[in-house]
Design a protein around this motif. Structure first.
Motif, short mmCIF file in Angstrom:
data_model
loop_
_atom_site.label_atom_id
_atom_site.label_comp_id
_atom_site.label_asym_id
_atom_site.label_seq_id
_atom_site.Cartn_x
_atom_site.Cartn_y
_atom_site.Cartn_z
N LEU A 108 -30.56 -4.62 7.38
CA LEU A 108 -30.23 -4.65 6.00
C LEU A 108 -29.36 -6.02 5.74
O LEU A 108 -29.67 -6.49 4.85
CB LEU A 108 -29.64 -3.12 5.41
CG LEU A 108 -29.65 -2.90 4.14
CD1 LEU A 108 -30.85 -3.05 3.52
CD2 LEU A 108 -28.64 -1.93 3.81
N ILE A 109 -28.25 -6.07 6.50
CA ILE A 109 -27.26 -6.89 6.04
C ILE A 109 -28.07 -8.36 6.51
O ILE A 109 -27.99 -9.44 5.74
CB ILE A 109 -26.23 -6.90 7.08
CG1 ILE A 109 -25.41 -5.80 6.74
CG2 ILE A 109 -25.27 -8.34 6.97
CD1 ILE A 109 -24.31 -5.43 7.66
N ASP A 110 -28.89 -8.51 7.56
CA ASP A 110 -29.79 -9.58 7.53
C ASP A 110 -30.53 -10.05 6.39
O ASP A 110 -30.69 -11.14 6.05
CB ASP A 110 -30.50 -9.71 9.02
CG ASP A 110 -29.73 -9.61 10.06
OD1 ASP A 110 -28.38 -10.25 9.93
OD2 ASP A 110 -29.94 -9.24 11.20
N ILE A 136 -26.02 -0.22 14.86
CA ILE A 136 -25.28 0.61 14.07
C ILE A 136 -26.43 1.15 12.91
O ILE A 136 -27.10 0.29 12.57
CB ILE A 136 -24.39 -0.10 13.38
CG1 ILE A 136 -23.12 -0.38 14.19
CG2 ILE A 136 -23.64 0.75 11.93
CD1 ILE A 136 -22.09 -1.39 13.53
N THR A 137 -26.44 2.38 12.69
CA THR A 137 -27.41 3.01 11.73
C THR A 137 -26.61 3.97 10.89
O THR A 137 -25.36 4.15 11.08
CB THR A 137 -28.64 3.83 12.39
OG1 THR A 137 -27.66 4.93 13.12
CG2 THR A 137 -29.23 3.09 13.40
N ARG A 178 -31.13 3.04 0.69
CA ARG A 178 -31.34 1.67 1.18
C ARG A 178 -31.36 0.63 0.15
O ARG A 178 -30.69 -0.32 0.25
CB ARG A 178 -32.69 1.45 2.00
CG ARG A 178 -33.11 -0.10 2.35
CD ARG A 178 -34.67 -0.13 2.61
NE ARG A 178 -34.97 0.66 3.72
CZ ARG A 178 -34.72 0.19 5.12
NH1 ARG A 178 -34.33 -0.79 5.11
NH2 ARG A 178 -34.74 0.95 6.04
N HIS A 179 -31.93 0.80 -1.06
CA HIS A 179 -31.78 -0.04 -2.11
C HIS A 179 -30.43 -0.33 -2.74
O HIS A 179 -30.18 -1.36 -3.18
CB HIS A 179 -33.13 0.27 -3.09
CG HIS A 179 -34.33 0.04 -2.50
ND1 HIS A 179 -34.97 -1.48 -2.21
CD2 HIS A 179 -35.21 1.02 -2.11
CE1 HIS A 179 -36.00 -0.94 -1.86
NE2 HIS A 179 -36.39 0.18 -1.65
N LYS A 180 -29.82 0.70 -3.16
CA LYS A 180 -28.40 0.79 -3.44
C LYS A 180 -27.37 0.22 -2.61
O LYS A 180 -26.75 -0.63 -3.07
CB LYS A 180 -27.86 2.29 -3.68
CG LYS A 180 -28.59 3.01 -4.98
CD LYS A 180 -27.94 4.39 -5.20
CE LYS A 180 -28.65 4.98 -6.35
NZ LYS A 180 -28.07 6.13 -6.63
N LEU A 181 -27.38 0.30 -1.31
CA LEU A 181 -26.75 -0.45 -0.39
C LEU A 181 -27.06 -2.06 -0.48
O LEU A 181 -26.03 -2.90 -0.34
CB LEU A 181 -26.72 0.10 1.03
CG LEU A 181 -25.88 -0.36 1.97
CD1 LEU A 181 -24.28 -0.41 1.22
CD2 LEU A 181 -25.85 0.46 3.30
N ILE A 195 -25.45 -3.76 -3.47
CA ILE A 195 -24.30 -3.99 -3.27
C ILE A 195 -23.90 -5.18 -2.50
O ILE A 195 -23.42 -6.20 -2.79
CB ILE A 195 -23.46 -2.79 -2.64
CG1 ILE A 195 -23.69 -1.60 -3.52
CG2 ILE A 195 -21.89 -3.19 -2.60
CD1 ILE A 195 -23.02 -0.23 -3.03
N LEU A 196 -24.60 -5.34 -1.19
CA LEU A 196 -24.53 -6.55 -0.24
C LEU A 196 -24.96 -7.85 -1.03
O LEU A 196 -24.46 -8.87 -0.69
CB LEU A 196 -25.25 -6.24 0.94
CG LEU A 196 -24.97 -5.04 1.76
CD1 LEU A 196 -25.93 -4.63 3.05
CD2 LEU A 196 -23.52 -5.42 2.21
N ILE A 197 -26.30 -7.75 -1.80
CA ILE A 197 -26.57 -8.98 -2.38
C ILE A 197 -25.40 -9.56 -3.48
O ILE A 197 -25.32 -10.76 -3.63
CB ILE A 197 -27.98 -8.65 -2.98
CG1 ILE A 197 -29.14 -8.48 -2.05
CG2 ILE A 197 -28.40 -9.98 -3.91
CD1 ILE A 197 -30.28 -8.04 -2.86
#
Length: 522
Positions: free
Chosen positions: A372-374, A399-400, A405-408, A411-413
């Motif tokens: 997800l971070i990638d 790490i899991t 998924r989409h909310k997190l 935030i990262l974006i």
């Protein structure tokens, strides 16, 4: 015990104590002071008699009345002296002064004072070297001592009358003091029950009367304010209805702003992918392949004749090279198309999520966090490369987390986009964007740190407030929405910065295991 009884008991106790003390003082005066004055007057009478007897020895020996009068002249000025008489040895009167008492002063023992009918009398013999020359009697009046005793009795009577008057006044005062207080208590209960038209009719003395007037004025003011409050409440109710309508419109505007902001971040990445696809298509070798086909199609004898020529002999190897290049271009374009597909899916998820903003929604699933971070970092790869930004990945690959998924990802974006802008505006020093992941007990921490322009201390407390921004052209929604989304995920978002030029660190905290929820569609 009622207040009136307590007041009466208190005042009566004070008066009783005062009366007891006065009685003790009066009895002490009668039993100690009056006898003391009497003893002092008795001693004085005996002492004066002895002194006069010594002064009369020569005058009586000379039988000189003038000398006798001179010898007793000093004692005549004594305020207590009532009578003095001097006899010679033949019992003739040599000198007398004052009013003779009813009782013979020479009837008692010599040099011993006796009291009778308000008089203290003492007589003594006058002698010289054992020869009796006569005798003298001195009588003192007890009038001054009796006057003092009389005044003490009068004072006792006056104090007793005053005590009885004070007792009666305390009873009247207790009644006059408690009656207004009872009226005020009844008044207070009625006012507390909502009877604001109630007034205190009982008249009270001095300060209590002023207090009653003040309470009446206060109640009148409360009654006026209550009328105004009801009018204002009606106006507020009307305004609340209007505000409800306005708030609904504001909520719709905030949702629209969120959609535009989050979709805008993804569209930036879509624009990069489309640009890459366009470059690949423009630089593709498909055109060269078409020219090769035109060569042998227009050659006399067709393809077999063309292959016999020098150019035709290199055609197979050329086609092999072109086919490989086309395969590579195809793979690259497919990869970008896959990125476009992912971004389009993310836009769809953002829109769906914002449509269900007012209710708990989203699907909690097991997410490989590093992937997800990638994905979030990949959206800005072109911008990172363009501005020379180094991305440092400090996290494990296994790490899991169980979350939405989409909310997190949203935030990262937002956080990565803000870090990219901070680094672009800080050309000095190393350009680094560092992403760290660590777990503390059952909490996952995602740290996004940059070496950009930093955040002033006065902005740290309001950086998550809706509408606050320092970015030119910004609208102040991204960090506000990210903080709200972190709370929806059961976590939080916090910021730290050493100030201008010291970069910034944003930390997302979410629970490792968030209970799964069914997706809720409008």
């Amino acid at each position: 015990m009622k207040l009136r009884h307590r007041l009466f008991l208190f005042s009566t106790a004070q008066l009783a104590v005062f009366g007891a003390l006065f009685l003790v003082a009066y009895l002490a005066f009668q039993r100690s002071v009056v006898p003391l004055f009497e003893d002092l007057l008795r001693e004085k009478n005996e002492r004066v008699t002895m002194l006069v007897a010594r002064e009369l020895d020569v005058p009586l020996g000379a039988q000189d009345r003038a000398l006798v009068a001179a010898a007793v002249a000093a004692i005549q000025r004594d305020p207590d002296l009532a009578y003095i008489v001097v006899h010679d040895s033949t019992n003739d009167v040599m000198f007398t002064h004052g009013v003779s008492p009813k009782r013979d002063p020479f009837a008692a023992k010599p040099n011993t004072a006796t009291i009778h009918d308000g008089r203290i009398a003492t007589w003594g013999e006058v002698s010289l070297e054992g020869i009796q020359l006569g005798k003298v009697a001195v009588v003192f009046s007890t009038e001054r001592m009796d006057t003092l005793d009389t005044w003490a009795q009068r004072i006792a009577i006056i104090v007793t009358l005053l005590w009885l008057g004070a007792l009666a006044y305390s009873m009247l005062f207790a009644r006059s003091f408690v009656t207004p207080i009872r009226a005020m208590m009844t008044f207070s209960r009625k006012v507390a029950g909502g009877e604001l038209s109630e007034r205190i009719a009982t008249r009270a003395p001095s300060e209590l009367g002023e207090l009653c007037d003040y309470l009446n004025e206060m109640t009148a003011d409360l009654e006026r304010r209550e009328r105004e409050r009801k009018i204002a409440a009606a106006a507020v109710e009307s305004m609340q209805r209007e505000l409800l309508s306005v708030s609904r419109m504001a909520g719709m505007a905030e949702i629209a702003t969120g959609v535009l902001h989050n979709v805008g971040n993804v569209l930036n990445s879509l624009n990069v992918s489309v640009s890459v696809i366009g470059d690949r298509v423009r630089n593709s070798r498909v055109g060269a392949l078409a020219k090769s086909v035109e060569l042998f199609e227009g050659f006399p004898g067709g393809l077999p004749a063309f292959l016999a020529t020098d150019k035709g002999k290199v055609l197979p190897s050329y086609l092999t090279t072109v086919s490989k290049r086309l395969a590579e271009e195809n793979a690259s374009v497919l990869g970008e198309l896959a990125s476009v597909d992912r971004n389009v899916e993310h836009i769809k998820a953002i829109v769906t999520m914002q449509q269900t903003y007012a209710r708990p929604s989203g699907v909690s699933e097991s997410i490989v966090l590093t992937t997800l971070i990638d994905d979030a970092l990949r959206l800005g790869e072109a911008s990172f490369a363009k501005h020379g930004i180094e991305v440092v990945r400090d996290y494990q690959t296994a790490i899991t987390v169980n979350s939405d998924r989409h909310k997190l990802l949203q935030i990262l974006i937002n956080l990565i986009s803000n870090a990219r802008h901070a680094l672009k505006n800080s050309p000095d020093g190393p350009q680094q964007l560092i992403v760290r992941v660590r777990t503390v007990q059952n909490v996952l921490e995602i740290v996004i740190e940059d070496t950009g322009i930093g955040i002033p201390a006065e902005n740290l407390e309001k950086i998550f407030v809706h509408g606050f921004t320092t970015k030119e052209g910004g609208h102040g929604f991204g960090l506000h929405a990210s903080a709200n989304t972190a709370r929806e995920l059961g976590g939080s978002l916090r910021v730290a910065s050493g100030g201008i030029g010291c970069g910034a660190t944003f930390t997302v905290e979410i629970p490792l295991d968030q209970p799964a929820r069914a997706h809720d569609h409008n």
